[in-house]
Write a protein that holds these residues in place. Structure first.
Motif, PDB file in Angstrom:
ATOM      1  N   ARG A  64       0.836  -1.204   0.000  1.00  0.00           N
ATOM      2  CA  ARG A  64       0.000   0.000   0.000  1.00  0.00           C
ATOM      3  C   ARG A  64       0.873   1.258   0.000  1.00  0.00           C
ATOM      4  O   ARG A  64       0.629   2.207  -0.759  1.00  0.00           O
ATOM      5  CB  ARG A  64      -0.910   0.004   1.226  1.00  0.00           C
ATOM      6  N   LEU A  65       1.916   1.268   0.823  1.00  0.00           N
ATOM      7  CA  LEU A  65       2.799   2.431   0.864  1.00  0.00           C
ATOM      8  C   LEU A  65       3.645   2.546  -0.393  1.00  0.00           C
ATOM      9  O   LEU A  65       4.013   3.644  -0.801  1.00  0.00           O
ATOM     10  CB  LEU A  65       3.697   2.367   2.098  1.00  0.00           C
ATOM     11  N   MET A  66       3.960   1.417  -1.026  1.00  0.00           N
ATOM     12  CA  MET A  66       4.693   1.471  -2.285  1.00  0.00           C
ATOM     13  C   MET A  66       3.856   2.142  -3.367  1.00  0.00           C
ATOM     14  O   MET A  66       4.383   2.870  -4.216  1.00  0.00           O
ATOM     15  CB  MET A  66       5.116   0.069  -2.721  1.00  0.00           C
ATOM     16  N   SER A  67       2.549   1.904  -3.359  1.00  0.00           N
ATOM     17  CA  SER A  67       1.666   2.564  -4.329  1.00  0.00           C
ATOM     18  C   SER A  67       1.665   4.076  -4.112  1.00  0.00           C
ATOM     19  O   SER A  67       1.791   4.859  -5.062  1.00  0.00           O
ATOM     20  CB  SER A  67       0.242   2.009  -4.196  1.00  0.00           C
ATOM     21  N   LEU A  68       1.525   4.487  -2.843  1.00  0.00           N
ATOM     22  CA  LEU A  68       1.582   5.916  -2.535  1.00  0.00           C
ATOM     23  C   LEU A  68       2.937   6.492  -2.893  1.00  0.00           C
ATOM     24  O   LEU A  68       3.028   7.591  -3.466  1.00  0.00           O
ATOM     25  CB  LEU A  68       1.296   6.117  -1.035  1.00  0.00           C
ATOM     26  N   GLY A  69       4.005   5.767  -2.579  1.00  0.00           N
ATOM     27  CA  GLY A  69       5.349   6.253  -2.885  1.00  0.00           C
ATOM     28  C   GLY A  69       5.583   6.440  -4.373  1.00  0.00           C
ATOM     29  O   GLY A  69       6.288   7.362  -4.794  1.00  0.00           O
ATOM     30  N   THR A  70       5.001   5.574  -5.195  1.00  0.00           N
ATOM     31  CA  THR A  70       5.149   5.706  -6.645  1.00  0.00           C
ATOM     32  C   THR A  70       4.525   7.011  -7.145  1.00  0.00           C
ATOM     33  O   THR A  70       5.113   7.723  -7.966  1.00  0.00           O
ATOM     34  CB  THR A  70       4.497   4.516  -7.361  1.00  0.00           C
ATOM     35  N   VAL A  71       3.314   7.311  -6.650  1.00  0.00           N
ATOM     36  CA  VAL A  71       2.648   8.559  -7.052  1.00  0.00           C
ATOM     37  C   VAL A  71       3.487   9.769  -6.640  1.00  0.00           C
ATOM     38  O   VAL A  71       3.707  10.698  -7.437  1.00  0.00           O
ATOM     39  CB  VAL A  71       1.238   8.643  -6.429  1.00  0.00           C
ATOM     40  N   LEU A  72       3.976   9.765  -5.406  1.00  0.00           N
ATOM     41  CA  LEU A  72       4.768  10.888  -4.916  1.00  0.00           C
ATOM     42  C   LEU A  72       6.113  10.985  -5.647  1.00  0.00           C
ATOM     43  O   LEU A  72       6.592  12.092  -5.926  1.00  0.00           O
ATOM     44  CB  LEU A  72       4.985  10.759  -3.412  1.00  0.00           C
ATOM     45  N   SER A  73       6.728   9.851  -5.945  1.00  0.00           N
ATOM     46  CA  SER A  73       7.992   9.859  -6.683  1.00  0.00           C
ATOM     47  C   SER A  73       7.805  10.463  -8.072  1.00  0.00           C
ATOM     48  O   SER A  73       8.625  11.271  -8.531  1.00  0.00           O
ATOM     49  CB  SER A  73       8.547   8.436  -6.808  1.00  0.00           C
ATOM     50  N   SER A  74       6.720  10.073  -8.732  1.00  0.00           N
ATOM     51  CA  SER A  74       6.435  10.630 -10.068  1.00  0.00           C
ATOM     52  C   SER A  74       6.194  12.129  -9.996  1.00  0.00           C
ATOM     53  O   SER A  74       6.649  12.888 -10.872  1.00  0.00           O
ATOM     54  CB  SER A  74       5.213   9.931 -10.672  1.00  0.00           C
ATOM     55  N   LEU A  75       5.503  12.559  -8.939  1.00  0.00           N
ATOM     56  CA  LEU A  75       5.254  13.988  -8.765  1.00  0.00           C
ATOM     57  C   LEU A  75       6.563  14.750  -8.573  1.00  0.00           C
ATOM     58  O   LEU A  75       6.779  15.807  -9.182  1.00  0.00           O
ATOM     59  CB  LEU A  75       4.330  14.206  -7.568  1.00  0.00           C
ATOM     60  N   LEU A  77       9.592  13.800  -9.516  1.00  0.00           N
ATOM     61  CA  LEU A  77      10.334  13.788 -10.781  1.00  0.00           C
ATOM     62  C   LEU A  77       9.809  14.868 -11.727  1.00  0.00           C
ATOM     63  O   LEU A  77      10.581  15.549 -12.416  1.00  0.00           O
ATOM     64  CB  LEU A  77      10.224  12.413 -11.437  1.00  0.00           C
ATOM     65  N   SER A  78       8.497  15.036 -11.747  1.00  0.00           N
ATOM     66  CA  SER A  78       7.903  16.067 -12.605  1.00  0.00           C
ATOM     67  C   SER A  78       8.306  17.463 -12.152  1.00  0.00           C
ATOM     68  O   SER A  78       8.616  18.339 -12.975  1.00  0.00           O
ATOM     69  CB  SER A  78       6.372  15.941 -12.588  1.00  0.00           C
ATOM     70  N   ILE A  79       8.332  17.695 -10.833  1.00  0.00           N
ATOM     71  CA  ILE A  79       8.703  19.013 -10.320  1.00  0.00           C
ATOM     72  C   ILE A  79      10.167  19.315 -10.613  1.00  0.00           C
ATOM     73  O   ILE A  79      10.517  20.442 -10.999  1.00  0.00           O
ATOM     74  CB  ILE A  79       8.405  19.096  -8.811  1.00  0.00           C
ATOM     75  N   THR A  80      11.050  18.318 -10.440  1.00  0.00           N
ATOM     76  CA  THR A  80      12.452  18.561 -10.763  1.00  0.00           C
ATOM     77  C   THR A  80      12.630  18.862 -12.248  1.00  0.00           C
ATOM     78  O   THR A  80      13.459  19.697 -12.629  1.00  0.00           O
ATOM     79  CB  THR A  80      13.330  17.360 -10.372  1.00  0.00           C
ATOM     80  N   ALA A  81      11.850  18.182 -13.087  1.00  0.00           N
ATOM     81  CA  ALA A  81      11.954  18.428 -14.526  1.00  0.00           C
ATOM     82  C   ALA A  81      11.515  19.835 -14.897  1.00  0.00           C
ATOM     83  O   ALA A  81      12.048  20.436 -15.839  1.00  0.00           O
ATOM     84  CB  ALA A  81      11.106  17.398 -15.278  1.00  0.00           C
ATOM     85  N   LEU A  82      10.542  20.388 -14.159  1.00  0.00           N
ATOM     86  CA  LEU A  82       9.992  21.709 -14.479  1.00  0.00           C
ATOM     87  C   LEU A  82      10.576  22.826 -13.613  1.00  0.00           C
ATOM     88  O   LEU A  82      10.193  23.987 -13.789  1.00  0.00           O
ATOM     89  CB  LEU A  82       8.468  21.690 -14.286  1.00  0.00           C
ATOM     90  N   ALA A  83      11.469  22.480 -12.686  1.00  0.00           N
ATOM     91  CA  ALA A  83      11.958  23.453 -11.704  1.00  0.00           C
ATOM     92  C   ALA A  83      12.555  24.675 -12.387  1.00  0.00           C
ATOM     93  O   ALA A  83      13.478  24.551 -13.197  1.00  0.00           O
ATOM     94  CB  ALA A  83      12.994  22.803 -10.802  1.00  0.00           C
ATOM     95  N   PRO A  84      12.041  25.875 -12.040  1.00  0.00           N
ATOM     96  CA  PRO A  84      12.568  27.093 -12.667  1.00  0.00           C
ATOM     97  C   PRO A  84      13.912  27.528 -12.121  1.00  0.00           C
ATOM     98  O   PRO A  84      14.638  28.285 -12.777  1.00  0.00           O
ATOM     99  CB  PRO A  84      11.485  28.134 -12.345  1.00  0.00           C
ATOM    100  N   GLY A  85      14.248  27.080 -10.910  1.00  0.00           N
ATOM    101  CA  GLY A  85      15.495  27.512 -10.298  1.00  0.00           C
ATOM    102  C   GLY A  85      16.045  26.481  -9.347  1.00  0.00           C
ATOM    103  O   GLY A  85      15.419  25.446  -9.085  1.00  0.00           O
TER     104      GLY A  85
END
Length: 390
Positions: A64-75, A77-85
């Protein structure tokens, strides 16, 4: 299935940054050393929360926590990809290393044990064998994607892969685990199988747990220092142009020893295997320091490091399972992981400090001594074992 998610998890949340470091540092005006300083701080954040994650795994279930961790990890990764600074990027990277505790080995091992405690040890060996290909796959893959689309798009692609591949698998494993536990509750209770190996006496559990934790932490300190600077270390010891080519032996040695462990698992007590594994690294460091610049010394060093790394990833899961049992397994792994992550995060800096104030050979000998402290800690636990009575 979990082997696949471990390959994606380690590849996208950990290994890829050694390839992307230079491009990320250039984007934000950092030096490469500055980027790895931020990355080390992120690993320390993960070390701080790992014990709490371990307790949550025991309470709510690993899958159950691995499922939650996957969603948060993807989020993240997306923020680092879009990070303005750099501030946004650094914050997302730190949170990413925190949530990685929900999805990597220290969550996957309890997931296997919670599904089938009696088969946990062998399945841990299977899992590490599959996941051992993470670096071999993701180092060239990351380099290829980065070359064509840049580091930001690379991380964005990895965010999508985590959601598309890992999330469905973790949700499926969670459903299976719930079904298995539900069926177990409807069946009449059966006696637990007799332990196959010696265990720690009840009155020695606390001391033994701290000794095992210290043993793996000291070994992680030495191993992380070596892995972070393997090629520069070989060059500094005088092995010259052959250093890069010789270092490629590390991966095959790591996978080969896991195949051997799969074939011969169960024939030796995991603690004995753990002491053997932790001894290989100090031996390799001493061979490198005292045998340089002989080519055979470089080859022996890299092979011993690979064998140590391959076995260590297995025994970090099997030793606490056999010594202390399946109950509270997640909490124990979380506590051990916290100390391992912390020592691994500071290891590159400490090694650079020692080698800078002395020389590479002296630093190798010092860290060989630290690795031997880990062996000594496991040896003290070995003396406390009570034999199995059948």
């Amino acid at each position: 299935m979990l082997g696949l998610t471990q390959i994606v998890g380690y590849g996208s949340l950990y290994y890829c940054y050694s390839i992307l470091a230079d491009d990320i540092a250039r984007t934000f005006g950092w030096t490469e050393a500055g980027f790895f300083g931020v990355f080390s701080l992120a690993l320390l954040c993960g070390a701080f929360v790992a014990p709490f994650v371990g307790r949550a795994i025991d309470r709510f279930g690993a899958a159950r926590l691995m499922s939650l961790g996957t969603v948060l990890s993807s989020l993240m990764l997306s923020i680092t990809a879009l990070a303005p600074g750099p501030i946004t990027f650094s914050a997302a990277l730190m949170v990413m290393q925190v949530v990685s505790c929900f999805v990597l080995y220290d969550a996957a091992f309890p997931a296997l044990v919670q599904m089938a405690p009696e088969k946990g040890r062998r399945r841990i060996v299977h899992l590490t064998l599959i996941a051992g290909f993470a670096s071999s796959l993701f180092w060239p893959l990351t380099s290829w994607i980065d070359h064509y689309v840049g580091w930001r798009m690379t991380l964005a692609i990895y965010a999508i892969v985590n959601m598309a591949v890992c999330l469905p698998i973790h949700l499926t494993v969670n459903r299976w685990t719930r079904l298995i536990l539900s069926e177990a509750r409807t069946k009449p209770p059966v006696a637990e199988p007799a332990p196959q190996h010696a265990m720690v006496p009840p009155d020695q559990l606390g001391t033994a747990m701290w000794l095992v934790t210290a043993g793996f932490a000291f070994s992680s300190l030495a191993l992380s220092a070596v892995l972070s600077q393997m090629v520069p270390l070989l060059q500094a010891l005088g092995f010259g142009a052959a250093s890069l080519a010789v270092s490629t032996l590390f991966g095959p040695a790591q996978v080969a020893v896991r195949f051997g462990s799969l074939i011969f698992s169960g024939q030796r007590h995991p603690l004995t295997v753990g002491m053997f594994a932790l001894t290989l690294l100090p031996l390799g460091l001493l061979v490198a320091a005292l045998g340089a610049p002989a080519f055979a010394a470089a080859v022996t060093f890299v092979l011993l490091v690979g064998l140590c790394s391959g076995l260590k990833s297995i025994v970090q899961g099997t030793v606490p399972l056999v010594l202390f049992g399946a109950k509270g397994f997640g909490s124990r792994l979380g506590l051990m992981a916290g100390f391992r992550y912390a020592s691994g995060a500071v290891a590159p800096f400490l090694f650079s400090l020692v080698s800078g104030s002395t020389n590479a050979a002296a630093a190798a000998i010092v860290f060989a001594g630290l690795g031997l402290l880990g062996v000594a800690a496991l040896w003290l636990v070995r003396r406390k074992l009570q034999p199995v009575t059948v």
